[in-house]
Design a protein around this motif. Sequence first.
Motif: not given
Length: 258
Positions: A94, A138, A201, A226
């Motif tokens: 992330a 993320v 992601a 995140y």
Amino acid sequence: MTTRAASTSTEAFATDGFAPLGALLSATEVEAYRTIYDRFLSGEIDAGAKRSDLGAGAPRRDGVTENITQIMWPSALYPELLDLPLHARGLALARELAGDDLILDFDMLIDKGPHTEVPTPWHQDAAYWIELPDTRAVSIWVALDEATLANGCMWYVRGSHHTPIRPHWPAGTGGGALECTCSESEPGATPLPLAPGEAAAHAGGTLHYSRGNTTSGHRRAYILNYRPAAMIELERASGMDHGLTDNQRTVRNPGATI
């Protein structure tokens, strides 16, 4: 993850709003996570109010507990998960993708059981969240089973994170899910099948969805989310903790992916 692979993923994430990350877990590690995951699904680890059915408005199949099982904050319910490698690896990725100030906002499990056949509608995660001055986010989606078109792999729309958040409304499936106008024929719509242990992601503004599970196996996914530490402080100050505590602010739903 090699430097070249990390660079390629970072470029794809910035341009497309999503990126395949390759294998995050070995076969042995996948099995360890599956064992814990199944303890949640069986109820041996009691998730209480943190467990819900994102497809609650659809008819249930015989022998199926939920159509789409969502369990928020598995790492808070079972802290031993933090001793396994996924959270540390997810955090490193992330930060590669969106900045060194990112930390874990929340995690969750989402399972599509055998023959449940309930799709999760098109949406953008940001539609679930409060407005923040820094929108970097993320979500790392980790497959614990093979994720295919038939059992509900993720679909993303390339570049959609560069467009405004679309109007969303409560999904017809019920269960607190939101939906917006989009389809598999949307320009840039792309399916992303994954092998067990592989991950992808996506950004908070990326349009995404998944089909229902038409197979005889599970589609288990572990999702880590995140955002910048300063933005999490603002979230918590406003009462938004994604279902961690009972005093969760209810202006928006706590969920965020599929």
